[in-house]
Each structure stands twice: as structure tokens, then as C-alpha cells.
Design a protein around this motif. Structure first.
Motif, PDB file in Angstrom:
ATOM      1  N   VAL A 326      -9.115  63.189  24.153  1.00 21.58           N
ATOM      2  CA  VAL A 326      -8.374  62.938  23.121  1.00 21.58           C
ATOM      3  C   VAL A 326      -6.829  62.620  23.802  1.00 21.58           C
ATOM      4  O   VAL A 326      -6.263  62.124  23.519  1.00 21.58           O
ATOM      5  CB  VAL A 326      -8.141  64.372  22.325  1.00 21.58           C
ATOM      6  N   GLU A 327      -6.763  63.421  24.734  1.00 27.40           N
ATOM      7  CA  GLU A 327      -5.620  63.406  25.592  1.00 27.40           C
ATOM      8  C   GLU A 327      -5.092  61.848  26.026  1.00 27.40           C
ATOM      9  O   GLU A 327      -4.219  61.250  25.921  1.00 27.40           O
ATOM     10  CB  GLU A 327      -5.263  64.464  26.791  1.00 27.40           C
ATOM     11  N   ALA A 328      -6.281  61.419  26.667  1.00 24.23           N
ATOM     12  CA  ALA A 328      -6.268  60.086  27.251  1.00 24.23           C
ATOM     13  C   ALA A 328      -6.074  58.912  25.905  1.00 24.23           C
ATOM     14  O   ALA A 328      -5.388  58.007  26.342  1.00 24.23           O
ATOM     15  CB  ALA A 328      -7.770  59.831  28.079  1.00 24.23           C
ATOM     16  N   GLU A 329      -6.919  59.161  24.873  1.00 23.67           N
ATOM     17  CA  GLU A 329      -6.631  58.314  23.686  1.00 23.67           C
ATOM     18  C   GLU A 329      -5.401  58.234  23.329  1.00 23.67           C
ATOM     19  O   GLU A 329      -4.885  57.095  22.931  1.00 23.67           O
ATOM     20  CB  GLU A 329      -7.673  58.510  22.837  1.00 23.67           C
ATOM     21  N   LEU A 330      -4.761  59.419  23.253  1.00 23.69           N
ATOM     22  CA  LEU A 330      -3.527  59.530  22.651  1.00 23.69           C
ATOM     23  C   LEU A 330      -2.400  58.825  23.646  1.00 23.69           C
ATOM     24  O   LEU A 330      -1.596  58.075  23.464  1.00 23.69           O
ATOM     25  CB  LEU A 330      -2.961  60.828  22.347  1.00 23.69           C
ATOM     26  N   ARG A 331      -2.690  59.263  24.819  1.00 22.01           N
ATOM     27  CA  ARG A 331      -1.744  58.367  25.903  1.00 22.01           C
ATOM     28  C   ARG A 331      -1.917  56.914  25.795  1.00 22.01           C
ATOM     29  O   ARG A 331      -0.871  56.181  25.946  1.00 22.01           O
ATOM     30  CB  ARG A 331      -2.069  58.898  27.355  1.00 22.01           C
ATOM     31  N   ALA A 332      -3.036  56.393  25.908  1.00 22.25           N
ATOM     32  CA  ALA A 332      -3.033  54.932  25.400  1.00 22.25           C
ATOM     33  C   ALA A 332      -2.296  54.384  24.173  1.00 22.25           C
ATOM     34  O   ALA A 332      -2.266  53.170  24.214  1.00 22.25           O
ATOM     35  CB  ALA A 332      -4.707  54.586  25.598  1.00 22.25           C
ATOM     36  N   ALA A 333      -2.418  55.223  23.370  1.00 20.52           N
ATOM     37  CA  ALA A 333      -1.525  54.783  22.035  1.00 20.52           C
ATOM     38  C   ALA A 333       0.066  55.083  22.167  1.00 20.52           C
ATOM     39  O   ALA A 333       0.877  54.832  21.416  1.00 20.52           O
ATOM     40  CB  ALA A 333      -1.962  55.724  20.756  1.00 20.52           C
ATOM     41  N   GLY A 334       0.436  55.591  23.529  1.00 23.52           N
ATOM     42  CA  GLY A 334       1.962  55.753  23.712  1.00 23.52           C
ATOM     43  C   GLY A 334       2.466  57.222  23.318  1.00 23.52           C
ATOM     44  O   GLY A 334       3.544  57.384  23.220  1.00 23.52           O
ATOM     45  N   ILE A 335       1.483  58.280  23.163  1.00 27.29           N
ATOM     46  CA  ILE A 335       1.965  59.640  22.784  1.00 27.29           C
ATOM     47  C   ILE A 335       1.223  60.736  23.852  1.00 27.29           C
ATOM     48  O   ILE A 335       0.054  60.489  24.402  1.00 27.29           O
ATOM     49  CB  ILE A 335       1.319  59.926  21.546  1.00 27.29           C
TER      50      ILE A 335
END
Length: 372
Positions: A326-335
Motif C-alpha cells: 500500500v505504501e509503495a502504491e500510494l507513493r507511485a500516486a504521489g502520496i
């Protein structure tokens, strides 16, 4: 053992003190965060008051070339604290300014902690307390929060104060990361019950809850109480590092003795004056964060997402998928969010700082698809 007789490290360099050789340095993954939505370190998410930006634009070359001057800064802190509810009568010698609250915490341990002394605190809590205690060779008694609501372990803390009075009791209120809140009257009672213990209250997130001891604290009656505040979380000065310690003048003096003469730089001083002069900006930002917190809680409840929120500008979320994913996916979304992996009682969740309502809507739009 004399310095000449200290053993060498594997690299051939002299070893440090034993307490330091066994220490793991406190570090946070702060690189590569600019231009992203910063919901990982509980910072102000929109930046400081325009008065701060104006003060920095006017900063002169001469001011850069000379050592910092602090005249009037403690008085400005006192005025601001008095205007925002601090008990009347606070004096400038009851306030010290530090290069962020981290430096204040370090100074407290240097001034009051010694080998074999005990730090009493809670678990989980801010991660810098324990390294500071270990630097001084102190023992650490960390009492866990209780139940799914992470209630403050009052009975256990009272028992520890009676059983073996610690040198320091450190309470983060509201607690980072659980948000646990403790009533000011309870903190004052703990301090009164343990006059030989320095009770340090970390109030970095108090503005978002209103649980400060300062409106009712009488430092003459409770000289073993010290309160920590910052301009990082509300006023947006995290990058300039400004923190304060407030307490009995004698305690503040002792903590000040272990700091350098120019630890707080001139740019930070100028920014602090400007931020303290614009309390209306801070009040407006805090009010918006509170609105965003309520909106986010409703959205999480409607989506049936497991979460916990009590005090502070942050909450905990237990995602259905692994935290790292989840952390990686959110970072990919700029968060950016902060994993709590490995922390006692909250392993398997992540902490989300609360920004504006618009920012939290963006977060939910990126997060909810990951729950399906």
C-alpha cells in the motif's frame, strides 16, 4: 577506562562510549519527498504564514554573516503562549529556544539522565526518546498502551512511579503515533506525586486536541514539570527547526546549560518572530485540519476500513493488503504515508498525517481502490 586505553573499532578508529557503541542511530526516510503529498511526518502540509516568507525575503547578507541574536524571542514566545491560553505570569527565563524539539529532548537527557537512571515512558511513542536515554546509559521502562483504544496505562505508570521513582517521565500528549490523550489534571497529579522525577510533556500536537497543561500549570508549585512545544506541526517551520521548553526557571536553566551558544540559526529566529506574530494563520490551519480529520473519519467508516484516531493531526489505518504494498502504491500516486512496521502493538498498520480536506480527498481516492 582512560581515553588512551579505549579499545579500537573494527576499522581501527577509537571506540566511542559503551552506551554509544551499542546504539542504533535514530533516522527517518526524509529524502525524495518534495513535490509529493506529505502525509508521512505530521508536518504542516501547506506551508507557513506569508509573514514568514516575507521575513525570509528581507533577510540581509549582514544577518547571514553575523552570529544569531535572540533578543526578544523568548518574550515573543511568552506573549504568544499567554494569548493562546497559558497561565498568566509566565516569564522569559522560563522559556528556552532550541534547534527543534528533538534538540530540546536531547538536552533534557543530557542535563538530567545518567548511567543507571530510569526513563519511564509509554509504548509505542515517539522513537527519539529511547535513543536519547541509551546515549546516557539509562534504563528504559516503557509501559504499553492498553486495549484496542490504546488507553493511557495510568495505573501502571502510577505503580512504576511508586515502586522505583524514575529520573525522567516522558509523556507525549497526544501521543505519537497512537493519538492517546491524557487530561492535563492527570499529568499535573502525576508530577505532584513524584517530586524527584522530572516530568516532561511533549505537546507538539496539542493544538489539534486542546489538552495542554499550560493553562493550569503552576511551575512554582510543580517545579518538576517541563513542557515541550514546536513551530513545526502548526506554523509550518519544520525545515527551520524551532522548538521550545517551558517550565520552572531552574529546570530551564539546567537544560540550557548543555546546549551550544548559537544552536538556533538566524534564519530560524527571523521565521519564528514572524510565525509567532501571525497566530490567526495557525488557528485557521488547525481548524482546517480538524475539518479534514472529521471528513476522513466519515469516509473511512463508510468504506469499512479499520482505523484509529484520537488526538493529533494523524490517524492509523490497517489496510487489507500488506503495508509495504500500500505504501509503495500510494507513493507511485504521489502520496507519502508512514509504515508502523515493527512498532509494538501497531505492527501491520500505517500512519497518515491529516492535511486539508482537499488533500485528504486525494488520499482517499488513491487508497480506497487498494482495499477492493
Amino acid at each position: 577506562m582512560s581515553q588512551a586505553a579505549r579499545p579500537l573499532t573494527n576499522a581501527g578508529a577509537p571506540a566511542a562510549r559503551p552506551a554509544v557503541e551499542t546504539l542504533t542511530s535514530y533516522s527517518a526516510p526524509l529524502e525524495g519527498r518534495r513535490e509529493l503529498l506529505r502525509l508521512d511526518f505530521n508536518e504542516n502540509t501547506i506551508g507557513p504564514s506569508p509573514l514568514v516568507a516575507n521575513a525570509l525575503r528581507r533577510f540581509s547578507s549582514e544577518e547571514i554573516a553575523v552570529y544569531p541574536e535572540y533578543d526578544g524571542l523568548r518574550e515573543a514566545v511568552v506573549r504568544n503562549l499567554t494569548e493562546t491560553g497559558c497561565r498568566a505570569g509566565l516569564q522569559a527565563d522560563q522559556v528556552e529556544v532550541f534547534n527543534g524539539v528533538d534538540a530540546a529532548i536531547h538536552a533534557v537527557f543530557q542535563a538530567y539522565g545518567d548511567g543507571g537512571d530510569v526513563l519511564l515512558t509509554t509504548s509505542p511513542t515517539f522513537g527519539y526518546y529511547s535513543p536519547c536515554a541509551r546515549m546516557q546509559g539509562m534504563e528504559i521502562e516503557a509501559v504499553p498502551y492498553e486495549g484496542e483504544a490504546f488507553a493511557f496505562p495510568l495505573a501502571a505508570v502510577q505503580a512504576a512511579l511508586t515502586r522505583r521513582p524514575p529520573r525522567l517521565l516522558l509523556i507525549c500528549n497526544p501521543n505519537n503515533p497512537t493519538g492517546t490523550r491524557l487530561e492535563p489534571e492527570t499529568i499535573l497529579a502525576l508530577a505532584a506525586s513524584a517530586p524527584q522525577t522530572l516530568v516532561v510533556v511533549d505537546e507538539l500536537y496539542e493544538a489539534f486536541t486542546g489538552d495542554s497543561v499550560l493553562p493550569t500549570a503552576d511551575f512554582a508549585a510543580t517545579p518538576n514539570l517541563l513542557v515541550l512545544r514546536s513551530l513545526a506541526k502548526t506554523a509550518g517551520l519544520a525545515g527551520l527547526r524551532i522548538g521550545f521548553a517551558i517550565g520552572h526557571a531552574d529546570v530551564v536553566d539546567r537544560v540550557s546549560r548543555v546546549t551550544g551558544p548559537y544552536d538556533v540559526n538566524s534564519v530560524a529566529v527571523a521565521a519564528a518572530f514572524a510565525a509567532l506574530a501571525d497566530q490567526s494563520y495557525v488557528d485557521a490551519y488547525v481548524a482546517e485540519v480538524k475539518r479534514a480529520r472529521e471528513w476522513t473519519l466519515v469516509a473511512l467508516q463508510e468504506a469499512d476500513v479499520r482505523h484509529h484516531c484520537d488526538g493529533g493531526n494523524y490517524l492509523l489505518i490497517w489496510p487489507k493488503q500488506p503495508v509495504q504494498h500500500v505504501e509503495a502504491e500510494l507513493r507511485a500516486a504521489g502520496i507519502l504515508v508512514r509504515s508502523m512496521a515493527g512498532k509494538a502493538l501497531i505492527d501491520g498498520c500505517y500512519r497518515v498525517s491529516i492535511g486539508t480536506t482537499t488533500q485528504m480527498q486525494r488520499f482517499m481516492q488513491a487508497f480506497l481502490p487498494l482495499e477492493r
